[in-house]
Write a protein that holds these residues in place. Structure first.
Motif, PDB file in Angstrom:
ATOM      1  N   THR A  22      15.441  19.900  10.440  1.00  0.00           N
ATOM      2  CA  THR A  22      16.016  18.828   9.636  1.00  0.00           C
ATOM      3  C   THR A  22      15.011  17.687   9.477  1.00  0.00           C
ATOM      4  O   THR A  22      14.081  17.547  10.271  1.00  0.00           O
ATOM      5  CB  THR A  22      17.287  18.251  10.282  1.00  0.00           C
ATOM      6  N   ILE A  23      15.227  16.895   8.449  1.00  0.00           N
ATOM      7  CA  ILE A  23      14.392  15.718   8.218  1.00  0.00           C
ATOM      8  C   ILE A  23      15.268  14.486   8.326  1.00  0.00           C
ATOM      9  O   ILE A  23      16.387  14.472   7.830  1.00  0.00           O
ATOM     10  CB  ILE A  23      13.808  15.717   6.797  1.00  0.00           C
ATOM     11  N   SER A  24      14.724  13.456   8.954  1.00  0.00           N
ATOM     12  CA  SER A  24      15.439  12.192   9.047  1.00  0.00           C
ATOM     13  C   SER A  24      14.468  11.078   8.684  1.00  0.00           C
ATOM     14  O   SER A  24      13.245  11.230   8.810  1.00  0.00           O
ATOM     15  CB  SER A  24      15.959  12.007  10.478  1.00  0.00           C
ATOM     16  N   VAL A  25      15.038   9.969   8.265  1.00  0.00           N
ATOM     17  CA  VAL A  25      14.206   8.818   7.942  1.00  0.00           C
ATOM     18  C   VAL A  25      13.447   8.341   9.193  1.00  0.00           C
ATOM     19  O   VAL A  25      12.379   7.745   9.104  1.00  0.00           O
ATOM     20  CB  VAL A  25      15.099   7.723   7.305  1.00  0.00           C
ATOM     21  N   ASN A  26      13.998   8.670  10.364  1.00  0.00           N
ATOM     22  CA  ASN A  26      13.344   8.284  11.628  1.00  0.00           C
ATOM     23  C   ASN A  26      12.052   9.044  11.906  1.00  0.00           C
ATOM     24  O   ASN A  26      11.323   8.706  12.832  1.00  0.00           O
ATOM     25  CB  ASN A  26      14.293   8.518  12.803  1.00  0.00           C
ATOM     26  N   ASP A  27      11.789  10.073  11.121  1.00  0.00           N
ATOM     27  CA  ASP A  27      10.574  10.867  11.351  1.00  0.00           C
ATOM     28  C   ASP A  27       9.330  10.212  10.757  1.00  0.00           C
ATOM     29  O   ASP A  27       8.216  10.677  11.006  1.00  0.00           O
ATOM     30  CB  ASP A  27      10.711  12.254  10.685  1.00  0.00           C
ATOM     31  N   PHE A  28       9.524   9.152   9.961  1.00  0.00           N
ATOM     32  CA  PHE A  28       8.419   8.705   9.108  1.00  0.00           C
ATOM     33  C   PHE A  28       7.719   7.426   9.544  1.00  0.00           C
ATOM     34  O   PHE A  28       8.344   6.506  10.065  1.00  0.00           O
ATOM     35  CB  PHE A  28       8.916   8.525   7.665  1.00  0.00           C
ATOM     36  N   ILE A  29       6.413   7.415   9.264  1.00  0.00           N
ATOM     37  CA  ILE A  29       5.621   6.181   9.333  1.00  0.00           C
ATOM     38  C   ILE A  29       5.035   5.973   7.936  1.00  0.00           C
ATOM     39  O   ILE A  29       4.443   6.893   7.361  1.00  0.00           O
ATOM     40  CB  ILE A  29       4.475   6.278  10.361  1.00  0.00           C
ATOM     41  N   TYR A  30       5.227   4.767   7.396  1.00  0.00           N
ATOM     42  CA  TYR A  30       4.789   4.494   6.027  1.00  0.00           C
ATOM     43  C   TYR A  30       3.499   3.665   6.026  1.00  0.00           C
ATOM     44  O   TYR A  30       3.441   2.597   6.639  1.00  0.00           O
ATOM     45  CB  TYR A  30       5.901   3.727   5.301  1.00  0.00           C
ATOM     46  N   PRO A  31       2.451   4.143   5.350  1.00  0.00           N
ATOM     47  CA  PRO A  31       1.175   3.412   5.319  1.00  0.00           C
ATOM     48  C   PRO A  31       1.219   2.239   4.333  1.00  0.00           C
ATOM     49  O   PRO A  31       1.755   2.352   3.234  1.00  0.00           O
ATOM     50  CB  PRO A  31       0.164   4.455   4.811  1.00  0.00           C
ATOM     51  N   LEU A  32       0.623   1.109   4.748  1.00  0.00           N
ATOM     52  CA  LEU A  32       0.531  -0.066   3.880  1.00  0.00           C
ATOM     53  C   LEU A  32      -0.906  -0.588   3.879  1.00  0.00           C
ATOM     54  O   LEU A  32      -1.552  -0.632   4.932  1.00  0.00           O
ATOM     55  CB  LEU A  32       1.462  -1.173   4.376  1.00  0.00           C
ATOM     56  N   PHE A  33      -1.357  -1.007   2.699  1.00  0.00           N
ATOM     57  CA  PHE A  33      -2.722  -1.518   2.549  1.00  0.00           C
ATOM     58  C   PHE A  33      -2.666  -3.005   2.233  1.00  0.00           C
ATOM     59  O   PHE A  33      -2.047  -3.411   1.247  1.00  0.00           O
ATOM     60  CB  PHE A  33      -3.432  -0.780   1.410  1.00  0.00           C
ATOM     61  N   VAL A  34      -3.316  -3.791   3.083  1.00  0.00           N
ATOM     62  CA  VAL A  34      -3.206  -5.241   2.928  1.00  0.00           C
ATOM     63  C   VAL A  34      -4.569  -5.865   2.634  1.00  0.00           C
ATOM     64  O   VAL A  34      -5.587  -5.451   3.177  1.00  0.00           O
ATOM     65  CB  VAL A  34      -2.563  -5.874   4.193  1.00  0.00           C
ATOM     66  N   ARG A  35      -4.540  -6.852   1.721  1.00  0.00           N
ATOM     67  CA  ARG A  35      -5.748  -7.622   1.437  1.00  0.00           C
ATOM     68  C   ARG A  35      -5.387  -9.095   1.322  1.00  0.00           C
ATOM     69  O   ARG A  35      -4.211  -9.446   1.269  1.00  0.00           O
ATOM     70  CB  ARG A  35      -6.431  -7.119   0.181  1.00  0.00           C
ATOM     71  N   SER A  36      -6.379  -9.960   1.289  1.00  0.00           N
ATOM     72  CA  SER A  36      -6.080 -11.395   1.251  1.00  0.00           C
ATOM     73  C   SER A  36      -5.591 -11.804  -0.131  1.00  0.00           C
ATOM     74  O   SER A  36      -5.660 -11.022  -1.079  1.00  0.00           O
ATOM     75  CB  SER A  36      -7.308 -12.205   1.661  1.00  0.00           C
ATOM     76  N   GLY A  37      -5.120 -13.044  -0.226  1.00  0.00           N
ATOM     77  CA  GLY A  37      -4.639 -13.554  -1.510  1.00  0.00           C
ATOM     78  C   GLY A  37      -3.150 -13.771  -1.496  1.00  0.00           C
ATOM     79  O   GLY A  37      -2.506 -13.712  -0.442  1.00  0.00           O
ATOM     80  N   GLU A  38      -2.594 -14.001  -2.671  1.00  0.00           N
ATOM     81  CA  GLU A  38      -1.162 -14.247  -2.796  1.00  0.00           C
ATOM     82  C   GLU A  38      -0.649 -13.587  -4.065  1.00  0.00           C
ATOM     83  O   GLU A  38      -1.327 -13.595  -5.100  1.00  0.00           O
ATOM     84  CB  GLU A  38      -0.899 -15.751  -2.863  1.00  0.00           C
ATOM     85  N   GLY A  39       0.537 -13.025  -3.975  1.00  0.00           N
ATOM     86  CA  GLY A  39       1.145 -12.415  -5.150  1.00  0.00           C
ATOM     87  C   GLY A  39       0.380 -11.206  -5.677  1.00  0.00           C
ATOM     88  O   GLY A  39       0.528 -10.827  -6.827  1.00  0.00           O
ATOM     89  N   ILE A  40      -0.410 -10.598  -4.816  1.00  0.00           N
ATOM     90  CA  ILE A  40      -1.201  -9.441  -5.278  1.00  0.00           C
ATOM     91  C   ILE A  40      -0.479  -8.142  -4.936  1.00  0.00           C
ATOM     92  O   ILE A  40      -0.082  -7.904  -3.792  1.00  0.00           O
ATOM     93  CB  ILE A  40      -2.600  -9.451  -4.631  1.00  0.00           C
ATOM     94  N   LYS A  41      -0.272  -7.320  -5.951  1.00  0.00           N
ATOM     95  CA  LYS A  41       0.304  -5.996  -5.757  1.00  0.00           C
ATOM     96  C   LYS A  41      -0.340  -5.101  -6.812  1.00  0.00           C
ATOM     97  O   LYS A  41       0.119  -5.027  -7.951  1.00  0.00           O
ATOM     98  CB  LYS A  41       1.826  -6.052  -5.903  1.00  0.00           C
TER      99      LYS A  41
END
Ligand code: PBG
Ligand code: ZN
Length: 323
Positions: A22-41
């Motif tokens: 089975t798969i659960s949401v608890n199985d996951f780690i989500y990668p995030l990429f961060v940089r300096s600044g504001e309002g940047i996506k």
């Protein structure tokens, strides 16, 4: 005898009762990429749905993740300034340290994993300090600054450290450094079996970490070597790792199963950028039933023996599990 299986397939409750994986949401780690600044996506061209974000956007993203039930993230930093030793990664005011503090302040219940490496922070793009001939990474010099980096992350409030550079002796070095600095309870998730892979291509675009010369073959593994792959993970278990990992995932599920059967630690797979991009672009072009293939792929990881899945698909999977 045949009927038994036919009935299992026919009744959805019986099917659920007899499902092996089975798969659960608890199985996951989500990668995030961060940089300096504001309002940047900024969306990554090679990975639709994946963004480089400034800290304020990361905080909003954490809010969305919580509503989806995803509490584990792994952070990658893109510093303003890169140099030969990756100074930004060693500084209490560097991009990652600053981000961890901001997340822990606003979303203390998030479980913040940090990728511990130098390729995003060095001007040459390798995963550590170069040797004196500037040909390859100097293993032991890199161990020293890795220990410093781990303390920077721990001090900032990280919940788990994930060294990804594959330097020899890294787990023992970090364990000792963390323990003697008072972080005995800090878990280490080792990128214990990490192959030198073409599947990291899109990641190096988003993390801006493509090596300026050569490749990572001196510290990452040859995809042809099974026994060596198992030995690397077993060695990290012996050195005190808390979680092992196989990376990439798709082309290495035989290795996942074998490590699972030969160690006792929880095992993660990293479903890497190139794997995400393949499904994404096939889906966008209507070549596959995207949602179905994503779920089939995740089940494949679990069936092979993965306990944890690090994946850019995590949010999509969480949404699919809700309906
Ligand atoms: C840093 C690191 C890489 C990935 C995770 N940590 C890149 C690399 O080894 O070149 C790749 C992740 C991905 O492709 O999604 N060492
Ligand atoms: Zn690296």
């Amino acid at each position: 005898m045949f009927q038994r299986f036919r009935r299992t397939r026919l009744n959805k409750h019986l099917r659920a009762l007899t499902r092996e994986t089975t798969i659960s949401v608890n199985d996951f780690i989500y990668p995030l990429f961060v940089r300096s600044g504001e309002g940047i996506k900024t969306e990554v061209a090679s990975m639709p749905g994946v963004y480089q974000m400034s800290i304020d956007e990361i905080l909003k993203e954490c809010q969305e993740l919580k509503t989806l039930g995803i509490y584990a993230i792994i952070l990658f930093g893109i510093p303003d300034v890169k140099d030969s030793v990756g100074s930004d990664a060693l500084c209490d005011h560097g991009i990652i340290a600053t981000t961890i503090k901001a997340i822990k302040k606003e979303h203390p219940e998030m479980f913040v994993v940090t990728d511990l490496c130098f390729c995003e922070y060095t001007d040459h793009g390798h995963c550590g300090i170069l040797d004196h001939k500037h040909e390859t990474v100097h293993n032991d010099a890199t161990l020293k600054i890795s220990a410093q980096q781990a303390i920077v992350h721990a001090k900032a409030g990280a919940d788990m450290i994930a060294p990804s550079g594959m330097m020899d002796g890294i787990i023992a070095t970090l364990r000792e450094a963390l323990d003697s600095a008072g972080y005995e309870n800090m878990p280490i998730m080792s990128y214990s079996t990490k192959f030198a892979s073409g599947y990291y291509g899109p990641f190096r675009d988003v993390a801006e970490s493509t090596p300026s010369f050569g490749d990572r073959a001196s510290y990452q593994m040859d995809p042809a070597n099974r026994r060596e792959a198992i030995a690397e993970s077993i060695a990290d278990e012996a050195q005190g790792a808390d979680i092992l990992m196989v990376k990439p995932a798709l082309a290495y599920l035989d290795i996942v199963r074998e490590i699972k059967d030969n160690t006792t630690l929880p095992l993660a797979v990293y479903n890497v950028s190139g794997e995400y991009a393949m499904l994404k672009f096939a889906g966008v072009n209507n070549l596959i039933d995207y949602e179905r293939v994503v779920m089939e792929t995740m089940i494949g990881f679990k069936r092979a023996g993965a306990d944890i899945i690090i994946s850019y698909h995590a949010k999509e999977v969480a949404k699919l599990l809700q309906c």
